[in-house]
Design an enzyme around this catalytic site. Structure first.
Site, PDB file in Angstrom:
ATOM      1  N   LYS A 103       6.261 -13.837  42.086  1.00  0.00           N
ATOM      2  CA  LYS A 103       5.233 -13.437  41.118  1.00  0.00           C
ATOM      3  C   LYS A 103       4.383 -12.263  41.610  1.00  0.00           C
ATOM      4  O   LYS A 103       3.934 -11.452  40.822  1.00  0.00           O
ATOM      5  CB  LYS A 103       4.343 -14.632  40.754  1.00  0.00           C
ATOM      6  CG  LYS A 103       5.107 -15.678  39.924  1.00  0.00           C
ATOM      7  CD  LYS A 103       4.225 -16.678  39.224  1.00  0.00           C
ATOM      8  CE  LYS A 103       5.090 -17.558  38.318  1.00  0.00           C
ATOM      9  NZ  LYS A 103       4.363 -18.622  37.647  1.00  0.00           N
ATOM     10  N   LYS A 131      15.564 -18.253  36.358  1.00  0.00           N
ATOM     11  CA  LYS A 131      14.990 -19.359  35.597  1.00  0.00           C
ATOM     12  C   LYS A 131      14.482 -18.895  34.228  1.00  0.00           C
ATOM     13  O   LYS A 131      13.961 -17.787  34.112  1.00  0.00           O
ATOM     14  CB  LYS A 131      13.819 -19.898  36.425  1.00  0.00           C
ATOM     15  CG  LYS A 131      13.118 -21.094  35.870  1.00  0.00           C
ATOM     16  CD  LYS A 131      12.018 -21.533  36.821  1.00  0.00           C
ATOM     17  CE  LYS A 131      10.710 -20.841  36.520  1.00  0.00           C
ATOM     18  NZ  LYS A 131       9.597 -21.700  36.191  1.00  0.00           N
ATOM     19  N   LYS A 168       8.348 -18.830  30.555  1.00  0.00           N
ATOM     20  CA  LYS A 168       7.491 -18.575  29.390  1.00  0.00           C
ATOM     21  C   LYS A 168       7.109 -17.111  29.271  1.00  0.00           C
ATOM     22  O   LYS A 168       6.952 -16.588  28.202  1.00  0.00           O
ATOM     23  CB  LYS A 168       6.141 -19.288  29.567  1.00  0.00           C
ATOM     24  CG  LYS A 168       6.107 -20.711  29.364  1.00  0.00           C
ATOM     25  CD  LYS A 168       4.647 -21.138  29.475  1.00  0.00           C
ATOM     26  CE  LYS A 168       4.514 -22.277  30.442  1.00  0.00           C
ATOM     27  NZ  LYS A 168       4.212 -21.875  31.806  1.00  0.00           N
TER      28      LYS A 168
HETATM   29  N1  AQP Z   1      13.372 -23.110  33.312  1.00  0.00           N
HETATM   30  C1  AQP Z   1      12.910 -24.290  33.682  1.00  0.00           C
HETATM   31  N2  AQP Z   1      13.761 -25.330  33.882  1.00  0.00           N
HETATM   32  C2  AQP Z   1      13.307 -26.545  34.256  1.00  0.00           C
HETATM   33  N3  AQP Z   1      11.996 -26.814  34.473  1.00  0.00           N
HETATM   34  C3  AQP Z   1      11.122 -25.813  34.290  1.00  0.00           C
HETATM   35  N4  AQP Z   1       9.782 -25.750  34.407  1.00  0.00           N
HETATM   36  C4  AQP Z   1       9.351 -24.503  34.096  1.00  0.00           C
HETATM   37  N5  AQP Z   1      10.406 -23.729  33.771  1.00  0.00           N
HETATM   38  C5  AQP Z   1      11.518 -24.510  33.879  1.00  0.00           C
HETATM   39  C6  AQP Z   1       8.942 -26.865  34.825  1.00  0.00           C
HETATM   40  O1  AQP Z   1       7.903 -27.025  33.857  1.00  0.00           O
HETATM   41  C7  AQP Z   1       6.718 -27.457  34.533  1.00  0.00           C
HETATM   42  C8  AQP Z   1       5.562 -26.580  34.175  1.00  0.00           C
HETATM   43  O2  AQP Z   1       5.789 -25.288  34.688  1.00  0.00           O
HETATM   44  P1  AQP Z   1       4.671 -24.175  34.608  1.00  0.00           P
HETATM   45  O3  AQP Z   1       4.704 -23.544  33.311  1.00  0.00           O
HETATM   46  O4  AQP Z   1       3.365 -24.755  34.972  1.00  0.00           O
HETATM   47  O5  AQP Z   1       5.028 -23.186  35.757  1.00  0.00           O
HETATM   48  P2  AQP Z   1       6.277 -22.309  35.981  1.00  0.00           P
HETATM   49  O6  AQP Z   1       7.290 -23.087  36.738  1.00  0.00           O
HETATM   50  O7  AQP Z   1       5.754 -21.064  36.601  1.00  0.00           O
HETATM   51  O8  AQP Z   1       6.864 -22.037  34.519  1.00  0.00           O
HETATM   52  P3  AQP Z   1       7.153 -20.658  33.834  1.00  0.00           P
HETATM   53  O9  AQP Z   1       7.646 -20.944  32.453  1.00  0.00           O
HETATM   54  O10 AQP Z   1       8.044 -19.811  34.692  1.00  0.00           O
HETATM   55  O11 AQP Z   1       5.719 -20.075  33.718  1.00  0.00           O
HETATM   56  P4  AQP Z   1       5.252 -18.590  33.757  1.00  0.00           P
HETATM   57  O12 AQP Z   1       6.256 -17.779  33.013  1.00  0.00           O
HETATM   58  O13 AQP Z   1       3.926 -18.636  33.061  1.00  0.00           O
HETATM   59  O14 AQP Z   1       5.120 -18.202  35.175  1.00  0.00           O
HETATM   60  C9  AQP Z   1       7.008 -27.469  36.019  1.00  0.00           C
HETATM   61  O15 AQP Z   1       7.347 -28.771  36.415  1.00  0.00           O
HETATM   62  C10 AQP Z   1       8.194 -26.558  36.123  1.00  0.00           C
HETATM   63  O16 AQP Z   1       8.975 -26.840  37.253  1.00  0.00           O
END
Ligand code: AQP
Length: 342
Positions: free
Chosen positions: A113, A206, A209
């Site tokens: 990030k 991955k 969002k």
């Molecule tokens: N692609 C994924 N597959 C499986 N699990 C996922 N999680 C997120 N993306 C996937 C799980 O969802 C929970 C919440 O995640 P988060 O939104 O708090 O943080 P993150 O992992 O940083 O998710 P994003 O979507 O990638 O967020 P952004 O784009 O905002 O940085 C966690 O349990 C995560 O593992």
């Protein structure tokens, strides 16, 4: 018998994705009866990577509405927003003073990030895993259901808990010990399948969002048409055989989605496509995603039309959370030597 404490959260940094659903929220709904559950929206985590805005407010409401739409029960679980419980920030500072730069710099999510920020990396982004540790430790959590990407953060949380316990409550882990540790040691719980749903446009990474390419991500409020279009244009490979193989990450991703959303094994899903083409797999996967997302989208929209109800849910949840968080913080503050407030 007292139930074990389970805690998890999502960042309201955008609309929730099918990755958040499969890797997190879907499992929470299945486990909520068997555990003492705490679920929240981590709005303070969002500002580690972007500035605050009115969007954050809407997205936070939307995240809570989506939790409810997915089936989380606000009576059974404690449901709230992180910034409503000030103890998170307070314990986070105390943990920051007990964590080391070395261990926090090893976090791979920070490496990913921070690369977007050039020279101007926010300090909060570096400290993100420590705030997450505070989120978990405040509630004496036993189990943290997360996607695979968060495992390292839960391990850091465990290390910090152990260090604080050893320092402030020595002997807590000796056989027959009567000393109560400051913190319970949390374990991560990662789903066997679906712990990492991949981007539809780049299946080496991955699904996220905040991916700049909206075609890469299925959001939990995409329309039926958008879902069909995105799944049908998912990047696969130049072959034609439908096989669950690491060499075919795009195909494996679609098989995984079908498997977790229908409760069949990947082998069962794979067997249904012998002699068929990628197009068949995409059409079926799109249909299954539409069937999953449509009711969530409709219910979320309905809940977003009643912010008064959402505010009531959040107020009750924050009250319940605060009571528990304050108990832990009081014990920690006493050990550190802060004079108690009268
Ligand atoms: N692609 C994924 N597959 C499986 N699990 C996922 N999680 C997120 N993306 C996937 C799980 O969802 C929970 C919440 O995640 P988060 O939104 O708090 O943080 P993150 O992992 O940083 O998710 P994003 O979507 O990638 O967020 P952004 O784009 O905002 O940085 C966690 O349990 C995560 O593992």
């Amino acid at each position: 018998m007292t139930k074990k404490i389970m805690l998890s959260a999502v960042q309201p940094s955008n609309r929730l994705t099918i990755g958040n659903y499969v890797g997190a929220v879907m499992n929470w709904t299945k486990m909520q009866k068997d555990y003492d559950c705490i679920f929240f929206a981590v709005d303070m985590h969002v500002i580690t990577n972007s500035r605050g805005s009115e969007d954050l407010k809407r997205q936070t409401y939307e995240t809570i509405a989506t939790y409810l739409a997915c089936g989380l029960d606000p009576e059974a679980a404690t449901l709230f927003v992180q910034s409503h419980v000030k103890e998170h920030a307070e314990l986070s500072w105390i943990l920051t003073c007990h964590a080391t730069m070395g261990e926090v710099s090893r976090m791979t999510q920070f490496k990913d990030k921070s690369s977007k920020h050039g020279e101007m990396i926010p300090m909060g982004l570096f400290a993100y895993p420590v705030l997450m540790a505070a989120d978990i430790l405040l509630y004496q959590t036993n189990l943290v259901p997360v996607g695979a990407d968060q495992k390292q953060h839960v391990e850091l949380t465990r290390d910090l808990a152990m260090r604080m316990n050893n320092h402030y409550t020595p002997g807590w882990n000796k056989e027959g010990a009567t000393t109560k540790p400051l913190f319970a040691l949390p374990d991560p719980w990662i789903p066997k399948e679906g712990g990492k749903i991949l981007s539809l446009q780049d299946p080496t990474k991955k699904m996220s969002k905040s991916d700049a390419d909206p075609k890469a991500t299925l959001f939990l409020n995409d329309t039926d048409k958008e879902i069909e279009k995105k799944v049908k244009s998912a990047v696969t490979d130049s072959g034609s055989e439908i096989k669950a193989s690491d060499e075919k990450p795009g195909i494996l991703n679609l098989l995984t989605l079908q498997s977790v959303l229908t409760g069949r094994t990947i082998a069962e899903v794979e067997a249904a496509y012998v002699g068929k083409q990628y197009g068949h797999l995409k059409v079926d996967t799109a249909g299954i995603c539409v069937d999953t997302i449509r009711p969530v989208r409709e219910k979320t929209a309905q809940l977003m039309g009643d912010l008064t109800y959402l505010d009531q849910v959040l107020k009750r949840g924050a009250e319940r959370a605060r009571e528990r968080a304050a108990r832990t913080l009081k014990a920690v503050s006493a050990k550190i030597g802060f004079i108690p407030t009268t």
